[in-house]
Scaffold this motif. Structure first.
Motif, PDB file in Angstrom:
ATOM      1  N   GLN A  70       5.712  -5.966   4.526  1.00 25.77           N
ATOM      2  CA  GLN A  70       5.353  -7.043   3.326  1.00 25.77           C
ATOM      3  C   GLN A  70       4.507  -7.655   4.034  1.00 25.77           C
ATOM      4  O   GLN A  70       3.408  -8.274   3.206  1.00 25.77           O
ATOM      5  CB  GLN A  70       6.559  -7.469   2.651  1.00 25.77           C
ATOM      6  N   GLU A  71       4.231  -8.096   5.161  1.00 27.14           N
ATOM      7  CA  GLU A  71       3.346  -9.061   5.632  1.00 27.14           C
ATOM      8  C   GLU A  71       1.873  -8.748   5.442  1.00 27.14           C
ATOM      9  O   GLU A  71       1.150  -9.436   5.329  1.00 27.14           O
ATOM     10  CB  GLU A  71       3.496  -9.236   7.203  1.00 27.14           C
ATOM     11  N   ASP A  72       1.679  -7.425   5.597  1.00 23.21           N
ATOM     12  CA  ASP A  72       0.241  -6.811   5.156  1.00 23.21           C
ATOM     13  C   ASP A  72       0.115  -6.369   3.908  1.00 23.21           C
ATOM     14  O   ASP A  72      -0.752  -5.517   3.713  1.00 23.21           O
ATOM     15  CB  ASP A  72      -0.155  -5.880   6.514  1.00 23.21           C
ATOM     16  N   GLY A  73       0.963  -6.468   3.106  1.00 23.28           N
ATOM     17  CA  GLY A  73       0.935  -5.751   1.617  1.00 23.28           C
ATOM     18  C   GLY A  73       1.525  -4.549   1.437  1.00 23.28           C
ATOM     19  O   GLY A  73       1.056  -3.949   0.525  1.00 23.28           O
ATOM     20  N   GLY A  74       2.248  -4.155   2.646  1.00 20.62           N
ATOM     21  CA  GLY A  74       2.810  -2.913   2.361  1.00 20.62           C
ATOM     22  C   GLY A  74       4.263  -2.935   1.781  1.00 20.62           C
ATOM     23  O   GLY A  74       4.554  -3.738   1.171  1.00 20.62           O
ATOM     24  N   ILE A  75       4.837  -1.718   1.937  1.00 21.89           N
ATOM     25  CA  ILE A  75       6.053  -1.592   1.051  1.00 21.89           C
ATOM     26  C   ILE A  75       7.156  -0.890   1.889  1.00 21.89           C
ATOM     27  O   ILE A  75       6.869  -0.022   2.576  1.00 21.89           O
ATOM     28  CB  ILE A  75       5.968  -0.977  -0.234  1.00 21.89           C
ATOM     29  N   PHE A  76       8.401  -1.307   1.845  1.00 23.46           N
ATOM     30  CA  PHE A  76       9.543  -0.723   2.777  1.00 23.46           C
ATOM     31  C   PHE A  76      10.494  -0.455   1.788  1.00 23.46           C
ATOM     32  O   PHE A  76      10.837  -1.247   1.050  1.00 23.46           O
ATOM     33  CB  PHE A  76      10.108  -1.891   3.734  1.00 23.46           C
ATOM     34  N   ILE A  77      11.027   0.874   1.763  1.00 20.07           N
ATOM     35  CA  ILE A  77      11.760   1.530   0.945  1.00 20.07           C
ATOM     36  C   ILE A  77      12.897   2.024   1.427  1.00 20.07           C
ATOM     37  O   ILE A  77      12.714   2.810   2.348  1.00 20.07           O
ATOM     38  CB  ILE A  77      11.181   2.319  -0.255  1.00 20.07           C
ATOM     39  N   LEU A  78      14.115   1.770   0.959  1.00 18.04           N
ATOM     40  CA  LEU A  78      15.373   2.367   1.367  1.00 18.04           C
ATOM     41  C   LEU A  78      15.795   3.567   0.462  1.00 18.04           C
ATOM     42  O   LEU A  78      15.669   3.389  -0.887  1.00 18.04           O
ATOM     43  CB  LEU A  78      16.526   1.249   1.425  1.00 18.04           C
ATOM     44  N   ALA A  79      16.026   4.495   0.990  1.00 14.60           N
ATOM     45  CA  ALA A  79      16.266   5.722  -0.006  1.00 14.60           C
ATOM     46  C   ALA A  79      17.455   6.320   0.507  1.00 14.60           C
ATOM     47  O   ALA A  79      17.918   6.491   1.782  1.00 14.60           O
ATOM     48  CB  ALA A  79      15.202   6.773  -0.003  1.00 14.60           C
TER      49      ALA A  79
END
Length: 124
Positions: A70-79
């Motif tokens: 999220q620091e660089d505007g990304g997304i981290f998703i758990l599936a």
């Protein structure tokens, strides 16, 4: 730690081949997520299909992944979380912090939606 990584243009999908996300696996997971981030990958899908048990050190690794993406505007998703892992996340009240989706396919769609929204925001 046993895992596979599928790197695509917009994201990387990391699938853990472990039954437990605990103190024996968490440090390696953290360093792998940091490495992906250093390589310029900002969107990561963590596929937890095979993980049946998670402890506090596992949760810590998930939070590190979430923060650095999220620091660089990304997304981290758990599936594909197990019932146990989902319960632990809810008890810890992290279900409001982490992006959790039922399937990897839905996570991929969410990455593309995130990218579209990000492009639209930058355009305005």
């Amino acid at each position: 730690m046993k895992y596979t990584i599928d790197k695509q243009e917009k994201y990387a999908s990391l699938r853990l081949h472990e039954e437990k996300l605990d103190s024996s696996v968490a440090p390696q997971l953290k360093s792998e997520l940091i490495t992906l981030h250093a390589e310029g990958i900002h969107n990561v899908i963590l596929d937890l299909t095979e993980v049946k048990y998670t402890d506090s050190s596992g949760l810590s690794a998930l939070l590190v992944g979430n923060r650095i993406m999220q620091e660089d505007g990304g997304i981290f998703i758990l599936a594909s979380l197990s019932e146990h892992t989902m319960k632990l996340i809810k008890i810890s009240q992290l279900d409001t912090v982490l992006n959790i989706l039922p399937t990897v396919e839905e996570a991929i769609d969410a990455v593309y939606m995130h990218e579209i929204e990000k492009d639209l925001k930058q355009g305005s």
